[in-house]
Design a protein around this motif. Sequence first.
Motif, mmCIF file in Angstrom:
data_model
loop_
_atom_site.group_PDB
_atom_site.id
_atom_site.type_symbol
_atom_site.label_atom_id
_atom_site.label_comp_id
_atom_site.label_asym_id
_atom_site.label_seq_id
_atom_site.Cartn_x
_atom_site.Cartn_y
_atom_site.Cartn_z
ATOM 1 N N MET A 227 0.846 -1.184 0.000
ATOM 2 C CA MET A 227 0.000 0.000 0.000
ATOM 3 C C MET A 227 0.890 1.246 0.000
ATOM 4 S SD MET A 227 -2.840 1.231 2.823
ATOM 5 C CE MET A 227 -3.703 -0.334 2.718
ATOM 6 N N SER A 228 0.514 2.256 -0.796
ATOM 7 C CA SER A 228 1.302 3.487 -0.839
ATOM 8 C C SER A 228 1.111 4.273 0.455
ATOM 9 C CB SER A 228 0.878 4.346 -2.029
ATOM 10 O OG SER A 228 -0.459 4.802 -1.861
ATOM 11 N N MET B 137 -2.199 6.726 4.693
ATOM 12 C CA MET B 137 -2.468 7.846 5.590
ATOM 13 C C MET B 137 -3.884 8.374 5.407
ATOM 14 S SD MET B 137 1.244 9.705 5.339
ATOM 15 C CE MET B 137 1.108 10.755 6.748
ATOM 16 N N LYS B 138 -4.356 8.359 4.168
ATOM 17 C CA LYS B 138 -5.732 8.801 3.919
ATOM 18 C C LYS B 138 -6.728 7.847 4.567
ATOM 19 C CE LYS B 138 -9.639 9.253 1.285
ATOM 20 N NZ LYS B 138 -10.765 8.321 1.107
ATOM 21 N N ASN B 139 -6.470 6.539 4.459
ATOM 22 C CA ASN B 139 -7.360 5.550 5.068
ATOM 23 C C ASN B 139 -7.410 5.708 6.585
ATOM 24 O OD1 ASN B 139 -7.905 4.479 2.551
ATOM 25 N ND2 ASN B 139 -6.448 2.798 2.749
ATOM 26 N N GLN B 140 -6.267 6.042 7.180
ATOM 27 C CA GLN B 140 -6.223 6.191 8.625
ATOM 28 C C GLN B 140 -6.868 7.488 9.087
ATOM 29 O OE1 GLN B 140 -5.211 3.842 10.794
ATOM 30 N NE2 GLN B 140 -4.835 2.522 9.035
ATOM 31 N N ARG C 150 8.443 4.887 5.218
ATOM 32 C CA ARG C 150 8.277 3.629 4.486
ATOM 33 C C ARG C 150 8.627 2.424 5.358
ATOM 34 N NH1 ARG C 150 12.264 2.281 -0.087
ATOM 35 N NH2 ARG C 150 11.770 0.088 -0.346
ATOM 36 N N ALA C 151 9.700 2.553 6.143
ATOM 37 C CA ALA C 151 10.064 1.476 7.068
ATOM 38 C C ALA C 151 8.992 1.292 8.140
ATOM 39 C CB ALA C 151 11.418 1.779 7.721
ATOM 40 N N SER C 152 8.428 2.400 8.616
ATOM 41 C CA SER C 152 7.356 2.317 9.615
ATOM 42 C C SER C 152 6.125 1.640 9.031
ATOM 43 C CB SER C 152 6.988 3.720 10.122
ATOM 44 O OG SER C 152 8.077 4.308 10.808
ATOM 45 N N LEU C 153 5.771 2.009 7.802
ATOM 46 C CA LEU C 153 4.599 1.404 7.159
ATOM 47 C C LEU C 153 4.796 -0.090 6.960
ATOM 48 C CD1 LEU C 153 1.904 1.488 5.697
ATOM 49 C CD2 LEU C 153 3.109 2.218 3.625
ATOM 50 N N ALA C 154 5.992 -0.487 6.520
ATOM 51 C CA ALA C 154 6.256 -1.915 6.301
ATOM 52 C C ALA C 154 6.101 -2.694 7.601
ATOM 53 C CB ALA C 154 7.662 -2.103 5.733
ATOM 54 N N HIS C 155 6.557 -2.103 8.719
ATOM 55 C CA HIS C 155 6.432 -2.770 10.014
ATOM 56 C C HIS C 155 4.977 -2.827 10.466
ATOM 57 C CE1 HIS C 155 7.992 -3.182 14.411
ATOM 58 N NE2 HIS C 155 7.835 -4.362 13.836
ATOM 59 N N LEU C 156 4.254 -1.718 10.295
ATOM 60 C CA LEU C 156 2.846 -1.669 10.695
ATOM 61 C C LEU C 156 1.993 -2.636 9.884
ATOM 62 C CD1 LEU C 156 2.378 2.184 11.149
ATOM 63 C CD2 LEU C 156 2.119 0.463 12.929
ATOM 64 N N GLU C 157 2.323 -2.797 8.611
ATOM 65 C CA GLU C 157 1.509 -3.658 7.755
ATOM 66 C C GLU C 157 1.579 -5.119 8.170
ATOM 67 O OE1 GLU C 157 1.046 -1.497 3.417
ATOM 68 O OE2 GLU C 157 2.808 -2.767 3.761
ATOM 69 N N THR C 158 2.653 -5.522 8.862
ATOM 70 C CA THR C 158 2.711 -6.904 9.343
ATOM 71 C C THR C 158 1.576 -7.194 10.320
ATOM 72 O OG1 THR C 158 4.202 -6.289 11.170
ATOM 73 C CG2 THR C 158 5.219 -6.986 9.098
ATOM 74 N N LEU C 159 1.055 -6.148 10.962
ATOM 75 C CA LEU C 159 -0.090 -6.305 11.858
ATOM 76 C C LEU C 159 -1.395 -5.883 11.191
ATOM 77 C CD1 LEU C 159 -1.381 -6.770 14.688
ATOM 78 C CD2 LEU C 159 -0.813 -4.381 15.200
ATOM 79 N N LEU C 160 -1.398 -4.706 10.561
ATOM 80 C CA LEU C 160 -2.646 -4.124 10.063
ATOM 81 C C LEU C 160 -3.244 -4.880 8.882
ATOM 82 C CD1 LEU C 160 -1.814 -0.307 10.324
ATOM 83 C CD2 LEU C 160 -3.107 -1.723 11.916
ATOM 84 N N LEU C 161 -2.433 -5.633 8.152
ATOM 85 C CA LEU C 161 -2.951 -6.376 7.007
ATOM 86 C C LEU C 161 -3.341 -7.802 7.347
ATOM 87 C CD1 LEU C 161 -0.648 -5.169 4.069
ATOM 88 C CD2 LEU C 161 -2.913 -4.337 4.750
#
Length: 597
Positions: free
Chosen positions: A1-2, A7-10, A301-312
């Motif tokens: 996810m970009s 950020m818009k979704n959140q 980008r590193a933060s998003l990659a880490h968050l996506e392991t949970l949020l997805l």
Amino acid sequence: MSLSKFMKNQYGKWFYLQLLSLSLLTFCSFGAQFLVTYDLGQIIDSVSRDYQETLRYFRIIAAALLLSIVTSALRSICSGRMTARFACRLKQSIGNQICKVPCQYIESFTDGELLTMVTKDVEGCRNWLALCAKTGCLPAQIGLPILFVFQYDWRVALFTLCLIPLAALPEALLASRLHRYHAREKKAYSMVLSFFNTMVDSSLVLKSFQLESLFQCRNQVLLDAYKKERMSRSLQEQLVDVYSRIFGHVTNVLILLLGAFFILTGNMTLGKLTSIILLANFVGEGIKVLNEIPVGYQGARASLAHLETLLLLEREPTGKKQKSASPLPDDGSPQCSAISHTMPDACHTVLSPVYEVKSLRFSYGNRQVLHDVTFAVAQEEKIAIVGPSGCGKSTLFKVLSGLYTPGEDQVFFLGRDVAQIPPDDLRTRITATTQETFLFQATFRENICMADTGCTDTALIQAARNAYIHDLIAASPQGYDTPVCTTTQSLSGGQAQRLNLARAFLRDTDIWLLDEPTSALDADTTDQVLDHLFAACGNRTLLMILHNMQEIHRFDKVLLLVEGKVAGFGTHAALLTECEAYRRLYAGGTAQEGDTL
């Protein structure tokens, strides 16, 4: 996810509009600063020409300064509100996801990883949002100065234009590797947090076994590893910053020399040169912001990659996704399965088992814990689940309580396949206590009433009495409104366990699943609690993981697990006669404690 879509979704549907508005405020603020910078040079040349012209430039500067102050204040307020709102909503999403994701997925994360998401990863995304809003300064800090410098001399403007890519591109290349530096730092940071949590939770063991030195050494190793990764990331960012500063100093000297040459040749005035030097610094500040973009982007980008392991992670199914499945009975009674059609006006039925387990298999990754477990629990039966440590008792408990989802056609609840029942529907029928007691930083009242937020004081006190915790609470300074301090562990293990039982008595459904509910209690209190429990559960179904074999006579049947398999299932007397493994376990007097499977 970009990043922008995430950020818009959140944030919500007004994200882009508010970000645009904030960028416009930023442009106005720095645009006003540009007018001040530009007119400072103009006022120098006007002093020698005309007083009125000088006064006019002074008024423009004063108005621009006022506009800059007002828009800067508004920008700070709006930016603070927007970034705070985004951070709160992102943390809320993390909390909601932890609540909705299947239990076995959440257990794959360490405490440190989850805390890192809530702190560093949220902060990384929040900083990127603030930087996005700040980019509104770039048209004012880079575009406007170059446009106005063209009025003075096209050669100076062209020279300034050439400096921008020379400043931005090398820094972008240096920042392109920051993603993996950030990822490694977050991993090291999560390990430090996890270890600190372990130290707090194990403080009693740490001191009683004199392990302080061992823990300190281990802590130092983890801190050194984190320090190394943090310094590597910091060094990479400092290289970007150092390049920017050196480049800025060099360009200022070059522009000054170029301006001096134009003054000597008569192509430029002192006021214009002053404006150009001031504007060059103004452009330099804009280039710094421009160079922050790749650095901030890599961190986000590193933060998003880490968050996506949970949020997805896929969430537990809800009732809306189970339209094809019939609902559970509203009254909590077992479903009826018709077995006779000879009397059409009568309901000739037999009650489905509360639980019917058929060849249940369950694994943690590649390690299979339960092997072809088969048994059935009838309505109002009292079943003890026993076995040595690591035999799979707690895993079976989590499957039956809906914390873990089994495969299809393996576990049936009231005649329904558990794999097809929304977990919330299953859990509303069950009163469950886990082996681990949990307390919140709240009062006694709030800790118990979470099992039934609409309960009366009478029901609350009766539940506490049933768990033999009422006297302790009543003797506290503020009674039921006394805060429970979980940080300093103001309650003993046995007291916390009784508080956990009070929740169960308050919830009081037709089916009870209890995982070693009295393991931390003394013998007298255990007898009192179990006496009341069995009296209250006279017409209820009860399954209990039991470690104290002396209490086995209370149960209708016993389920013995050995190495994830059913080694025996029947009455206590029958198992003593027929099952050697059960005889050995019973002879030991107490089943193994500390079962974590």
